[in-house]
Design an enzyme around this catalytic site. Structure first.
Site, mmCIF file in Angstrom:
data_model
loop_
_atom_site.group_PDB
_atom_site.id
_atom_site.type_symbol
_atom_site.label_atom_id
_atom_site.label_comp_id
_atom_site.label_asym_id
_atom_site.label_seq_id
_atom_site.Cartn_x
_atom_site.Cartn_y
_atom_site.Cartn_z
ATOM 1 N N SER A 152 18.553 -5.305 -20.493
ATOM 2 C CA SER A 152 18.197 -3.993 -20.615
ATOM 3 C C SER A 152 18.904 -3.069 -19.449
ATOM 4 O O SER A 152 18.708 -3.377 -18.171
ATOM 5 C CB SER A 152 16.881 -3.686 -20.773
ATOM 6 O OG SER A 152 16.604 -2.421 -21.078
ATOM 7 N N LYS A 178 21.466 -4.039 -23.833
ATOM 8 C CA LYS A 178 20.798 -2.902 -24.647
ATOM 9 C C LYS A 178 20.881 -1.959 -23.539
ATOM 10 O O LYS A 178 20.936 -1.978 -22.456
ATOM 11 C CB LYS A 178 19.247 -3.423 -24.424
ATOM 12 C CG LYS A 178 18.071 -2.157 -24.644
ATOM 13 C CD LYS A 178 17.001 -2.732 -25.088
ATOM 14 C CE LYS A 178 15.801 -2.016 -24.217
ATOM 15 N NZ LYS A 178 14.479 -2.545 -24.801
ATOM 16 N N LEU A 179 21.231 -0.564 -23.953
ATOM 17 C CA LEU A 179 21.379 0.611 -23.227
ATOM 18 C C LEU A 179 20.604 1.510 -23.399
ATOM 19 O O LEU A 179 20.242 1.908 -24.769
ATOM 20 C CB LEU A 179 23.025 1.083 -23.515
ATOM 21 C CG LEU A 179 24.137 0.025 -23.379
ATOM 22 C CD1 LEU A 179 25.313 0.651 -24.166
ATOM 23 C CD2 LEU A 179 24.418 0.009 -22.072
ATOM 24 N N LYS A 180 19.718 2.015 -22.386
ATOM 25 C CA LYS A 180 19.012 3.323 -22.490
ATOM 26 C C LYS A 180 19.596 4.427 -22.881
ATOM 27 O O LYS A 180 20.757 4.694 -22.308
ATOM 28 C CB LYS A 180 18.098 3.157 -21.256
ATOM 29 C CG LYS A 180 17.233 1.998 -21.010
ATOM 30 C CD LYS A 180 16.136 1.913 -21.891
ATOM 31 C CE LYS A 180 15.109 0.958 -21.650
ATOM 32 N NZ LYS A 180 14.010 0.892 -22.526
ATOM 33 N N ASP A 205 18.160 2.060 -26.805
ATOM 34 C CA ASP A 205 16.956 2.257 -26.727
ATOM 35 C C ASP A 205 16.457 3.575 -26.240
ATOM 36 O O ASP A 205 16.873 4.000 -25.183
ATOM 37 C CB ASP A 205 16.329 1.129 -25.899
ATOM 38 C CG ASP A 205 14.737 1.281 -25.856
ATOM 39 O OD1 ASP A 205 14.091 1.964 -26.574
ATOM 40 O OD2 ASP A 205 14.003 0.449 -25.236
ATOM 41 N N ASN A 207 13.532 5.002 -26.168
ATOM 42 C CA ASN A 207 12.042 5.163 -25.773
ATOM 43 C C ASN A 207 11.611 6.507 -26.128
ATOM 44 O O ASN A 207 11.196 7.589 -25.524
ATOM 45 C CB ASN A 207 12.065 5.072 -24.263
ATOM 46 C CG ASN A 207 12.160 3.958 -23.688
ATOM 47 O OD1 ASN A 207 13.217 3.376 -23.244
ATOM 48 N ND2 ASN A 207 11.107 2.981 -23.990
ATOM 49 N N GLU A 230 16.752 1.133 -31.158
ATOM 50 C CA GLU A 230 15.234 1.003 -30.664
ATOM 51 C C GLU A 230 14.826 2.402 -30.385
ATOM 52 O O GLU A 230 14.858 3.122 -29.807
ATOM 53 C CB GLU A 230 15.108 0.090 -29.272
ATOM 54 C CG GLU A 230 13.695 -0.207 -28.931
ATOM 55 C CD GLU A 230 13.715 -1.240 -27.952
ATOM 56 O OE1 GLU A 230 14.866 -1.861 -27.595
ATOM 57 O OE2 GLU A 230 12.773 -1.557 -27.200
ATOM 58 N N ASP A 255 9.559 -0.276 -31.081
ATOM 59 C CA ASP A 255 8.735 -0.828 -29.955
ATOM 60 C C ASP A 255 7.388 -0.186 -29.668
ATOM 61 O O ASP A 255 6.355 -0.718 -30.229
ATOM 62 C CB ASP A 255 9.800 -0.750 -28.763
ATOM 63 C CG ASP A 255 9.121 -1.052 -27.293
ATOM 64 O OD1 ASP A 255 8.051 -1.189 -27.193
ATOM 65 O OD2 ASP A 255 9.892 -0.884 -26.187
ATOM 66 N N LYS A 279 6.171 -6.926 -27.533
ATOM 67 C CA LYS A 279 5.631 -6.870 -26.137
ATOM 68 C C LYS A 279 4.248 -7.580 -26.070
ATOM 69 O O LYS A 279 3.464 -6.811 -26.799
ATOM 70 C CB LYS A 279 5.937 -6.012 -25.477
ATOM 71 C CG LYS A 279 7.302 -5.367 -25.078
ATOM 72 C CD LYS A 279 7.450 -4.190 -24.656
ATOM 73 C CE LYS A 279 8.786 -3.598 -24.339
ATOM 74 N NZ LYS A 279 9.118 -2.317 -23.873
ATOM 75 N N GLY A 307 10.691 -6.527 -22.767
ATOM 76 C CA GLY A 307 10.157 -7.106 -21.415
ATOM 77 C C GLY A 307 9.663 -5.430 -20.721
ATOM 78 O O GLY A 307 9.628 -4.531 -21.329
HETATM 79 O O1 OSB Z 1 11.274 0.159 -23.665
HETATM 80 O O2 OSB Z 1 11.725 -1.936 -23.702
HETATM 81 C C1 OSB Z 1 11.339 -0.867 -22.854
HETATM 82 C C2 OSB Z 1 11.189 -1.621 -19.374
HETATM 83 C C3 OSB Z 1 9.887 -0.676 -19.097
HETATM 84 C C4 OSB Z 1 9.352 0.016 -20.096
HETATM 85 C C5 OSB Z 1 10.039 0.100 -21.323
HETATM 86 C C6 OSB Z 1 10.992 -0.717 -21.821
HETATM 87 C C7 OSB Z 1 11.609 -1.498 -20.500
HETATM 88 C C8 OSB Z 1 12.782 -2.153 -20.634
HETATM 89 C C9 OSB Z 1 13.300 -3.100 -19.950
HETATM 90 O O3 OSB Z 1 13.607 -1.934 -21.462
HETATM 91 C C10 OSB Z 1 13.213 -4.548 -20.263
HETATM 92 C C11 OSB Z 1 13.130 -5.688 -19.397
HETATM 93 O O4 OSB Z 1 12.003 -6.042 -18.679
HETATM 94 O O5 OSB Z 1 14.305 -6.251 -18.878
HETATM 95 MG MG MG Z 2 11.776 -0.163 -25.760
#
Ligand code: OSB
Ligand code: MG
Length: 385
Positions: A152, A178-180, A205, A207, A230, A255, A279, A307
């Site tokens: 990620s 995975k790209l935020k 992702d 969020n 995501e 998620d 998770k 994660g």
């Molecule tokens: O949205 O998956 C998420 C980390 C912190 C909070 C939310 C997310 C994440 C990650 C990191 O995407 C995933 C990792 O532990 O590598």
């Molecule tokens: Mg996520």
């Protein structure tokens, strides 16, 4: 006729009775190798609450997924510490139980606080596994000894910085990128990555950064053969996700919106997506996580293991979970060195050739804390009971 569903792989029957004589709550802080930016903020450290349960001459440890700020979830390191100290641990301390499930039943009345509950559950499963000589993977129903790993990547100061990171992670063997993203850092990102890495498995992702009004942007993203998108919409939404999924070719992966088996069932019934990022902390533990895995499997929805930038303790649990049969997609189960200069284990998780991590086989979590690293990173410690 519906097809017969495979039975749940969960094997809690492998574990013997469990008694917790006293516990420790510990907060460790590990600097991240580089800042991790999402649509909700930037993290520069992983501050992790560890629960250590002592009984029968053994110690089990659990890591709480909660972060410092109530941004990804309502829970934080400090809310989890308070709930463990005042409500969860008093429910189990000094009260032996025949099974871990019976032990957890004693605190089933505590509403919410999934990440705090999951941390206690992880510690109890580790303790019972160590005493019974059974690995967590065996208890959860692991079907393989290695799990395929993705990575990620946080929002970067420039697209070129993102491309350079992708280059490095693909060269290391990671199987999925995975790209935020967030509004304004999305379409050009997807286009640029697709042009430079046409064969890579790439997903975004958000969020929860978009609203229904952003549908035109999501339609543009639909053109880039993304493996999935995501959590584009609100953390507590399923209905709007269903409306968007009906219009997109790209699978939506949920998620934040799935905090329970009931949420997973609702998501499936509403067609609010096609994939779930599981998770354990978010759904209240590894046992509920297996239950979410089972309902998704029955519905034909693949899952993968998410994660929360865990230390090696939470990572060990994630890797065991990711070895279950319906975890068919590479997860955010990256190696220790993707996050930290040094983990808190005697042996950090290392990426194996082919982009996998090995599922620990020793009793319980199957990893050992490095006492010196724990001491060097501990910011807070209290004994309970
Ligand atoms: O949205 O998956 C998420 C980390 C912190 C909070 C939310 C997310 C994440 C990650 C990191 O995407 C995933 C990792 O532990 O590598
Ligand atoms: Mg996520």
């Amino acid at each position: 006729m519906p097809e017969a569903q495979p039975p749940s792989p969960l094997r809690l029957d492998l574990l013997g009775p469990v008694a917790v004589e006293h516990a420790d709550l510990r907060i460790v802080e590990l600097p991240l190798r580089s800042p991790f930016t999402t649509s909700f903020g930037t993290q520069t450290v992983r501050r992790a609450l560890l629960v250590e349960c002592h009984g029968d001459g053994a110690t089990g440890v659990g890591e709480c997924a909660a972060g410092i700020e109530p941004a990804y979830s309502a829970e934080t390191v400090t809310t989890a510490r308070d709930v463990l100290r005042h409500h969860l641990l008093p429910g189990v301390l000094g009260q032996p139980a025949a099974t871990v499930a019976d032990q957890l039943q004693r605190v089933a009345w505590v509403r919410g606080h999934n990440m705090a509950r999951a941390a206690l559950e992880m510690a109890l499963l580790d303790l019972a596994g160590r005493i019974s000589g059974v690995s967590l993977g065996a208890v959860l129903g692991a079907a393989s000894d290695r799990v395929g790993c993705g990575v990620s990547i946080g929002i970067q100061p420039s697209l070129d910085a993102t491309y350079a990171l992708i280059d490095g992670y693909l060269a290391a063997g990671y199987r999925r990128i995975k790209l935020k993203c967030r509004p304004g850092y999305d379409v050009e990102l997807a286009r640029g990555v697709r042009t430079r890495f046409p064969d890579a498995l790439v997903m975004l992702d958000a969020n929860s950064a978009y609203r229904l009004e952003d549908l035109p942007v999501l339609h543009q993203l639909d053109a880039f053969d993304l493996m999935m998108l995501e959590q584009p919409l609100a953390h507590d939404d399923l209905v709007d996700h269903a409306a968007v999924q009906a219009q997109l070719r790209t699978p939506i992966c949920l998620d934040e919106s799935v905090e329970s088996v009931a949420d997973a069932r609702a998501a499936i019934q509403l067609r609010a997506g096609r994939i779930v990022n599981i998770k354990a902390g978010r759904v209240g533990g590894l046992i509920p996580a297996v239950a979410v895995h089972d309902v998704c499997r029955a519905a034909g929805w693949p899952v993968w293991c998410g994660g929360m930038l865990e230390t090696g303790v939470g990572r060990a649990a994630n890797v065991a979970l990711a070895a279950l049969p319906n975890f068919t997609l590479p997860g955010d189960t990256s190696a220790s060195d993707r996050y930290f200069e040094a983990d808190i284990l005697t042996e950090p998780f290392q990426l194996q050739p082919g982009g996998t991590l090995a599922v620990p086989t020793g009793p319980g979590l199957g990893v050992e804390l490095d006492p010196a690293r724990v001491a060097a990173t501990t910011q807070h410690h209290e004994r309970v009971g």
